[in-house]
Write an enzyme that holds these catalytic residues in place. Structure first.
Site, PDB file in Angstrom:
ATOM      1  N   SER A 134      52.667 -37.182 -44.596  1.00  0.00           N
ATOM      2  CA  SER A 134      52.131 -36.716 -45.881  1.00  0.00           C
ATOM      3  C   SER A 134      52.020 -35.204 -45.896  1.00  0.00           C
ATOM      4  O   SER A 134      51.385 -34.623 -45.018  1.00  0.00           O
ATOM      5  CB  SER A 134      50.749 -37.334 -46.132  1.00  0.00           C
ATOM      6  OG  SER A 134      49.937 -37.208 -44.976  1.00  0.00           O
ATOM      7  N   ALA A 136      50.494 -32.073 -48.069  1.00  0.00           N
ATOM      8  CA  ALA A 136      49.423 -31.887 -49.039  1.00  0.00           C
ATOM      9  C   ALA A 136      49.961 -31.561 -50.426  1.00  0.00           C
ATOM     10  O   ALA A 136      49.465 -32.081 -51.441  1.00  0.00           O
ATOM     11  CB  ALA A 136      48.481 -30.782 -48.568  1.00  0.00           C
ATOM     12  N   LYS A 187      53.443 -35.579 -32.573  1.00  0.00           N
ATOM     13  CA  LYS A 187      54.600 -35.314 -33.440  1.00  0.00           C
ATOM     14  C   LYS A 187      54.658 -33.850 -33.844  1.00  0.00           C
ATOM     15  O   LYS A 187      55.746 -33.310 -34.110  1.00  0.00           O
ATOM     16  CB  LYS A 187      54.581 -36.232 -34.658  1.00  0.00           C
ATOM     17  CG  LYS A 187      53.338 -36.136 -35.542  1.00  0.00           C
ATOM     18  CD  LYS A 187      53.449 -35.109 -36.637  1.00  0.00           C
ATOM     19  CE  LYS A 187      52.154 -35.022 -37.433  1.00  0.00           C
ATOM     20  NZ  LYS A 187      52.205 -33.988 -38.485  1.00  0.00           N
ATOM     21  N   THR A 244      57.694 -34.534 -40.281  1.00  0.00           N
ATOM     22  CA  THR A 244      57.309 -33.227 -39.759  1.00  0.00           C
ATOM     23  C   THR A 244      58.483 -32.502 -39.108  1.00  0.00           C
ATOM     24  O   THR A 244      58.509 -31.279 -39.080  1.00  0.00           O
ATOM     25  CB  THR A 244      56.152 -33.384 -38.752  1.00  0.00           C
ATOM     26  OG1 THR A 244      55.172 -34.262 -39.291  1.00  0.00           O
ATOM     27  CG2 THR A 244      55.504 -32.060 -38.454  1.00  0.00           C
ATOM     28  N   SER A 250      56.771 -28.387 -43.528  1.00  0.00           N
ATOM     29  CA  SER A 250      56.107 -28.563 -42.234  1.00  0.00           C
ATOM     30  C   SER A 250      55.769 -27.213 -41.602  1.00  0.00           C
ATOM     31  O   SER A 250      56.664 -26.410 -41.305  1.00  0.00           O
ATOM     32  CB  SER A 250      57.010 -29.361 -41.285  1.00  0.00           C
ATOM     33  OG  SER A 250      56.529 -29.304 -39.955  1.00  0.00           O
ATOM     34  N   ASN A 252      54.482 -26.827 -38.592  1.00  0.00           N
ATOM     35  CA  ASN A 252      54.878 -26.839 -37.181  1.00  0.00           C
ATOM     36  C   ASN A 252      56.380 -26.598 -37.022  1.00  0.00           C
ATOM     37  O   ASN A 252      56.813 -25.891 -36.108  1.00  0.00           O
ATOM     38  CB  ASN A 252      54.452 -28.162 -36.554  1.00  0.00           C
ATOM     39  CG  ASN A 252      52.941 -28.272 -36.458  1.00  0.00           C
ATOM     40  OD1 ASN A 252      52.313 -27.658 -35.604  1.00  0.00           O
ATOM     41  ND2 ASN A 252      52.335 -29.026 -37.367  1.00  0.00           N
ATOM     42  N   GLU A 277      48.752 -27.208 -36.056  1.00  0.00           N
ATOM     43  CA  GLU A 277      48.058 -27.931 -34.994  1.00  0.00           C
ATOM     44  C   GLU A 277      48.892 -28.059 -33.714  1.00  0.00           C
ATOM     45  O   GLU A 277      48.351 -28.152 -32.626  1.00  0.00           O
ATOM     46  CB  GLU A 277      47.663 -29.336 -35.474  1.00  0.00           C
ATOM     47  CG  GLU A 277      46.501 -29.357 -36.460  1.00  0.00           C
ATOM     48  CD  GLU A 277      45.143 -29.244 -35.779  1.00  0.00           C
ATOM     49  OE1 GLU A 277      45.063 -28.801 -34.617  1.00  0.00           O
ATOM     50  OE2 GLU A 277      44.154 -29.605 -36.437  1.00  0.00           O
TER      51      GLU A 277
END
Length: 329
Positions: A134, A136, A187, A244, A250, A252, A277
């Site tokens: 998901s 945002a 992930k 991701t 994404s 990351n 993260e």
């Protein structure tokens, strides 16, 4: 249902907007000035510009007032914010069920979120995680998505998933809390690696290989932590991993793209403006994997790029040059 969402970042705001269509939702943020600005504009101009809040969504910086009349608390902060958020709930005497949407391991303790919660919340407070593929921006825009709500309390998972389920946000219940947490955390590390590959223009074949071997790495680590292997083929595992590693939204993956350009970690973090993260999680997961004697070559290589200045091209050569071995086992 009366729901309080703790955390007025992009994901907390998006979930609050989504749930406010069917529930009585209050979005809480610790920065009173930011909350006042959002209230006046009826949007989160910093993280979700041009996404207008539903008329029913309330905002507050007064946690005590928000908690006084709520049925469920959803903590939507970076992993580093989970412990202080839980401690704030206990300090206010809250006894409502708690969900969190954090995706990572605590940096200092190496604990997954449920273990952090277990050290703070009273034993009789139902708890769990809301996780899955998901972004945002898409949820705030009303685009469809599917998530996993996992709790060791099966009845709580089933009932709460049913209550939060809607035509735009499909929610599945699970009892594999550890698996859902590990999938969502690790992930992000794989997404950094995928971004590096994309930044170096290694092609679709390399990306498919990275995702597949990344899933194997996540599963090995998760099973060693006590998760069920089959969880990692679901939304909180493979689903979140694919999104991701491939999505342009994404953060990351963006870290990996910037690593491929040769930029330093401090420069990358300044450029992002959001929490990624995977950066902190990579170090925590590798430390835990070494304790458990779980081989995680992708995670180890990502850590070398992030913290030891290993050039991206050398990182790829290191991974591709590993000794050949059977795929399974």
């Amino acid at each position: 249902m009366k729901l309080i969402v703790m955390g007025a970042g992009a994901w907390g705001t998006a979930l609050a907007m989504c749930f406010a269509e069917r529930h009585d939702v209050t979005l809480w943020g610790r920065d009173a000035a930011q909350i006042a600005t959002m209230q006046a504009a009826r949007e989160n101009q910093r993280y979700l510009p041009a996404q207008t809040f539903p008329d029913t969504l309330r905002l507050t910086a007064d946690l005590g007032a928000a908690l006084s009349d709520s049925d469920l608390v959803l903590i939507v902060t970076p992993t580093a914010g989970l412990r202080p958020s839980l401690e704030a709930l206990v300090a206010h005497g809250a006894r409502q069920p708690v969900l969190w949407a954090c995706k990572g391991l605590e940096a200092d303790s190496l604990l997954p979120a449920h273990d952090v919660a277990n050290t703070i919340l009273p034993a009789n407070v139902p708890r769990g995680i809301l996780t899955g593929p998901s972004f945002a921006q898409e949820v705030a825009a009303g685009l469809p998505a599917a998530l996993t709500l996992a709790s060791e309390n099966e009845q709580f998972a089933t009932d709460t998933a049913s209550a939060l389920h809607s035509s735009r946000l499909r929610i599945y219940a699970s009892t594999d809390l550890i698996g859902a947490e590990i999938g969502g955390a690790v992930k992000n590390i794989m997404a950094i690696a995928a971004g590096v590959g994309d930044g170096l223009r290694l092609g679709h074949n390399a990306r498919a290989a990275l995702i597949t071997r990344g899933l194997a790495e996540i599963t090995r680590f998760g099973v060693a932590m006590g998760a069920k292997a089959e969880t990692f083929t679901g939304l909180s595992g493979l689903g979140d991993l694919i999104l991701t590693c491939t999505g342009d939204l994404s953060r990351n993956r963006k870290v990996g793209l910037l690593l491929a350009e040769g930029r330093t970690l401090p420069d990358i973090l300044r450029a992002l403006g959001h929490v990624a993260e995977g950066v902190n999680t990579a170090k925590a997961v590798l430390a835990q994997a070494e304790r458990l004697q779980v081989e995680m070559p992708i995670t180890a290589t990502v850590c070398r790029m992030l913290f030891d200045n290993l050039p991206a091209t050398d990182a790829i050569s290191s991974l591709m040059g590993r000794v050949a071995k059977p795929e399974a086992g």
